[in-house]
Design an enzyme around this catalytic site. Structure first.
Site, PDB file in Angstrom:
ATOM      1  N   CYS A  40       0.822  -1.225   0.000  1.00  0.00           N
ATOM      2  CA  CYS A  40       0.000   0.000   0.000  1.00  0.00           C
ATOM      3  C   CYS A  40       0.850   1.267   0.000  1.00  0.00           C
ATOM      4  O   CYS A  40       0.365   2.342  -0.353  1.00  0.00           O
ATOM      5  CB  CYS A  40      -0.943   0.009   1.196  1.00  0.00           C
ATOM      6  SG  CYS A  40      -2.127  -1.345   1.147  1.00  0.00           S
ATOM      7  N   HIS A  96      -3.140   7.656   1.937  1.00  0.00           N
ATOM      8  CA  HIS A  96      -3.559   6.326   1.488  1.00  0.00           C
ATOM      9  C   HIS A  96      -4.969   6.085   2.018  1.00  0.00           C
ATOM     10  O   HIS A  96      -5.262   6.382   3.177  1.00  0.00           O
ATOM     11  CB  HIS A  96      -2.586   5.280   2.029  1.00  0.00           C
ATOM     12  CG  HIS A  96      -3.048   3.878   1.810  1.00  0.00           C
ATOM     13  ND1 HIS A  96      -3.526   3.438   0.598  1.00  0.00           N
ATOM     14  CD2 HIS A  96      -3.115   2.815   2.662  1.00  0.00           C
ATOM     15  CE1 HIS A  96      -3.865   2.163   0.703  1.00  0.00           C
ATOM     16  NE2 HIS A  96      -3.630   1.769   1.945  1.00  0.00           N
ATOM     17  N   ASN A 141     -10.040   0.297  -0.343  1.00  0.00           N
ATOM     18  CA  ASN A 141      -8.573   0.340  -0.293  1.00  0.00           C
ATOM     19  C   ASN A 141      -8.023  -0.277  -1.588  1.00  0.00           C
ATOM     20  O   ASN A 141      -8.148  -1.475  -1.796  1.00  0.00           O
ATOM     21  CB  ASN A 141      -8.105  -0.434   0.943  1.00  0.00           C
ATOM     22  CG  ASN A 141      -6.593  -0.418   1.109  1.00  0.00           C
ATOM     23  OD1 ASN A 141      -5.856  -0.028   0.197  1.00  0.00           O
ATOM     24  ND2 ASN A 141      -6.129  -0.854   2.265  1.00  0.00           N
TER      25      ASN A 141
HETATM   26  O1  UT7 Z   1      -3.778  -0.630   3.439  1.00  0.00           O
HETATM   27  C1  UT7 Z   1      -2.844  -1.297   4.208  1.00  0.00           C
HETATM   28  C2  UT7 Z   1      -3.022  -0.997   5.619  1.00  0.00           C
HETATM   29  N1  UT7 Z   1      -4.239  -1.568   6.127  1.00  0.00           N
HETATM   30  C3  UT7 Z   1      -4.953  -0.884   6.955  1.00  0.00           C
HETATM   31  O2  UT7 Z   1      -4.627   0.262   7.215  1.00  0.00           O
HETATM   32  C4  UT7 Z   1      -6.128  -1.523   7.628  1.00  0.00           C
HETATM   33  C5  UT7 Z   1      -6.014  -1.284   9.098  1.00  0.00           C
HETATM   34  N2  UT7 Z   1      -7.081  -1.866   9.900  1.00  0.00           N
HETATM   35  C6  UT7 Z   1      -8.385  -1.478   9.807  1.00  0.00           C
HETATM   36  O3  UT7 Z   1      -8.767  -0.694   8.978  1.00  0.00           O
HETATM   37  C7  UT7 Z   1      -9.328  -2.022  10.852  1.00  0.00           C
HETATM   38  O4  UT7 Z   1      -8.583  -2.680  11.841  1.00  0.00           O
HETATM   39  C8  UT7 Z   1     -10.401  -2.990  10.281  1.00  0.00           C
HETATM   40  C9  UT7 Z   1     -11.410  -2.209   9.466  1.00  0.00           C
HETATM   41  C10 UT7 Z   1      -9.740  -4.049   9.452  1.00  0.00           C
HETATM   42  C11 UT7 Z   1     -11.164  -3.649  11.407  1.00  0.00           C
HETATM   43  O5  UT7 Z   1     -11.727  -2.682  12.278  1.00  0.00           O
HETATM   44  P1  UT7 Z   1     -11.480  -2.774  13.870  1.00  0.00           P
HETATM   45  O6  UT7 Z   1     -12.235  -1.676  14.467  1.00  0.00           O
HETATM   46  O7  UT7 Z   1     -10.007  -2.818  14.098  1.00  0.00           O
HETATM   47  O8  UT7 Z   1     -12.175  -4.125  14.227  1.00  0.00           O
HETATM   48  P2  UT7 Z   1     -11.541  -5.461  14.853  1.00  0.00           P
HETATM   49  O9  UT7 Z   1     -10.624  -6.122  13.882  1.00  0.00           O
HETATM   50  O10 UT7 Z   1     -11.004  -5.163  16.204  1.00  0.00           O
HETATM   51  O11 UT7 Z   1     -12.834  -6.330  14.973  1.00  0.00           O
HETATM   52  C12 UT7 Z   1     -13.944  -5.919  15.751  1.00  0.00           C
HETATM   53  C13 UT7 Z   1     -15.070  -6.922  15.570  1.00  0.00           C
HETATM   54  C14 UT7 Z   1     -14.615  -8.386  15.677  1.00  0.00           C
HETATM   55  O12 UT7 Z   1     -15.606  -9.108  16.353  1.00  0.00           O
HETATM   56  P3  UT7 Z   1     -15.405  -9.535  17.886  1.00  0.00           P
HETATM   57  O13 UT7 Z   1     -14.150 -10.337  17.916  1.00  0.00           O
HETATM   58  O14 UT7 Z   1     -15.297  -8.232  18.634  1.00  0.00           O
HETATM   59  O15 UT7 Z   1     -16.648 -10.311  18.178  1.00  0.00           O
HETATM   60  C15 UT7 Z   1     -14.565  -8.832  14.249  1.00  0.00           C
HETATM   61  O16 UT7 Z   1     -14.768 -10.214  14.097  1.00  0.00           O
HETATM   62  O17 UT7 Z   1     -15.644  -6.794  14.273  1.00  0.00           O
HETATM   63  C16 UT7 Z   1     -15.709  -8.072  13.646  1.00  0.00           C
HETATM   64  N3  UT7 Z   1     -15.624  -7.904  12.215  1.00  0.00           N
HETATM   65  C17 UT7 Z   1     -16.681  -7.713  11.415  1.00  0.00           C
HETATM   66  N4  UT7 Z   1     -17.995  -7.629  11.690  1.00  0.00           N
HETATM   67  C18 UT7 Z   1     -18.842  -7.427  10.656  1.00  0.00           C
HETATM   68  C19 UT7 Z   1     -14.506  -7.895  11.442  1.00  0.00           C
HETATM   69  N5  UT7 Z   1     -14.840  -7.718  10.142  1.00  0.00           N
HETATM   70  C20 UT7 Z   1     -16.182  -7.597  10.110  1.00  0.00           C
HETATM   71  C21 UT7 Z   1     -17.116  -7.392   9.083  1.00  0.00           C
HETATM   72  N6  UT7 Z   1     -18.418  -7.299   9.390  1.00  0.00           N
HETATM   73  N7  UT7 Z   1     -16.742  -7.259   7.775  1.00  0.00           N
END
Ligand code: UT7
Length: 324
Positions: free
Chosen positions: A114, A251, A281
């Site tokens: 990225c 980005h 993204n």
């Molecule tokens: O481009 C390269 C660099 N990449 C990035 O910059 C991405 C960086 N990370 C992010 O953007 C975020 O971490 C995400 C969008 C990927 C995830 O958001 P988050 O607020 O960090 O959520 P999390 O991973 O801590 O997950 C929270 C909850 C989890 O459930 P539990 O364990 O709390 O029950 C996940 O399983 O959200 C759940 N979850 C979803 N729920 C519904 C994860 N993906 C989804 C989904 N729909 N698509």
């Protein structure tokens, strides 16, 4: 006198197929509401079957050349950032060269995921300043839809396909921060974090293309801290302060990361270019896409200071400060 790499034209291409968040709702356990709230993404474009990264890149490159009022043979070099090449080799950049009908110069790919476009811009500027090339086409192009695990809800809703391009030209400047063109760059990598974001396949390991794996919340934390720091470092090198920034073109991975980084940098959100809602993204394509969209809307005025910053797998991250 200092040779500056000035942006002479921008262009982009997005595949025709638009996929709204709701498309995922009957495939995996997710919702439009969750995706919007956690990422700011509303839709993304996916390449059609048979449409490759070079196809997207060629269209973006043609648009950038048109915008610059140049022909393919005016270009000395193509530097293309991608992690989703058509083939293992040759470089996608050479396919673009052929596609444009360009029979001179040289072309190669850069792979910093990225952060790829920031690395490509910095490399292109180096080529110009070293006298290796006067006009360089710098492209970010990706088909990340090809490396998604469609059962992994934590990644498959995030990414999209697309391409963006800029034409850089070497122009004599005075050597101070009032010059037009690239004023400073800052590049970083730390391979100890490579397991946070990677693809689980490759030529010399599995012999397959593999699928993207990410520990999103850990990448998120690194992103906010490292992006604000690299942007400050590049601004320092340019002799500019955050108050002098007219536009932040980050980005486009997650609107929450963009907002937190802008806040840490002290840049208000009305100076931030946001395309993540419509593009998702697109990895190395996201910054040149955002640059080209904003430029085509006439948002950048000559003399304005633009900061780009990106982080991706590696981890690799960096920033480029330029005057439009
Ligand atoms: O481009 C390269 C660099 N990449 C990035 O910059 C991405 C960086 N990370 C992010 O953007 C975020 O971490 C995400 C969008 C990927 C995830 O958001 P988050 O607020 O960090 O959520 P999390 O991973 O801590 O997950 C929270 C909850 C989890 O459930 P539990 O364990 O709390 O029950 C996940 O399983 O959200 C759940 N979850 C979803 N729920 C519904 C994860 N993906 C989804 C989904 N729909 N698509």
């Amino acid at each position: 006198m200092t040779l500056r790499a000035v942006i002479k034209g921008t262009g982009h291409y997005l595949p025709e197929r638009v996929v709204e968040n709701s498309w995922f709702e009957d495939k995996i356990e997710t919702s439009d509401e969750w995706i919007r709230a956690r990422t700011g993404i509303e839709r993304r474009h996916f390449a059609d079957e048979g449409q490759t990264t070079s196809d997207l890149a060629i269209r973006a490159a043609r648009a950038a050349l048109d915008d610059a009022g140049m022909q393919a043979d005016d270009i000395d070099a193509i530097v293309l950032a991608t992690s989703t090449p058509d083939l293992t080799f040759p470089a996608v950049a050479t396919m673009v060269q052929a596609g444009l009908g360009m029979t001179r110069g040289f072309a190669f790919d850069v792979q910093a995921v990225c952060a790829g476009f920031v690395f490509a811009l910095a490399n292109a500027e180096g080529l110009i300043r070293a006298g290796q090339a006067r006009r360089v086409l710098v492209i970010g192009a990706e088909t990340f839809s090809r490396i998604m695990d469609w059962e992994d809800r934590s990644t498959c809703v995030l990414f999209g396909d697309g391409a963006g391009a800029v034409v850089l030209e070497g122009v004599e400047g005075r050597g101070d921060s009032n010059d037009r063109g690239i004023l400073a760059t800052d590049l970083n990598s730390d391979g100890q974090y490579r397991d946070l974001l990677y693809v689980d396949g490759g030529v010399s390991s599995t012999g397959t293309a593999g699928h993207l794996k990410m520990q999103g919340n850990l990448v998120f934390r690194h992103a906010v801290e490292k992006l604000a720091r690299t942007a400050h470092t590049a601004l320092d090198k340019a002799g500019l302060s955050p108050e002098q920034v007219d536009w932040l073109v980050p980005h486009q991975a997650n609107e929450r990361i963009i907002t937190a980084t802008a806040q840490k940098m002290g840049v208000p959100m009305d100076k931030v270019v946001l395309t993540v809602a419509d593009h998702g993204n697109t990895s190395a394509a996201s910054i040149p896409l955002a640059l080209s969209v904003a430029a085509s809307q006439g948002r950048f005025k000559p003399g304005q200071v633009i900061v780009t910053e990106a982080i991706g797998g590696g981890l690799s991250w960096g920033s480029v400060v330029l005057r439009w």
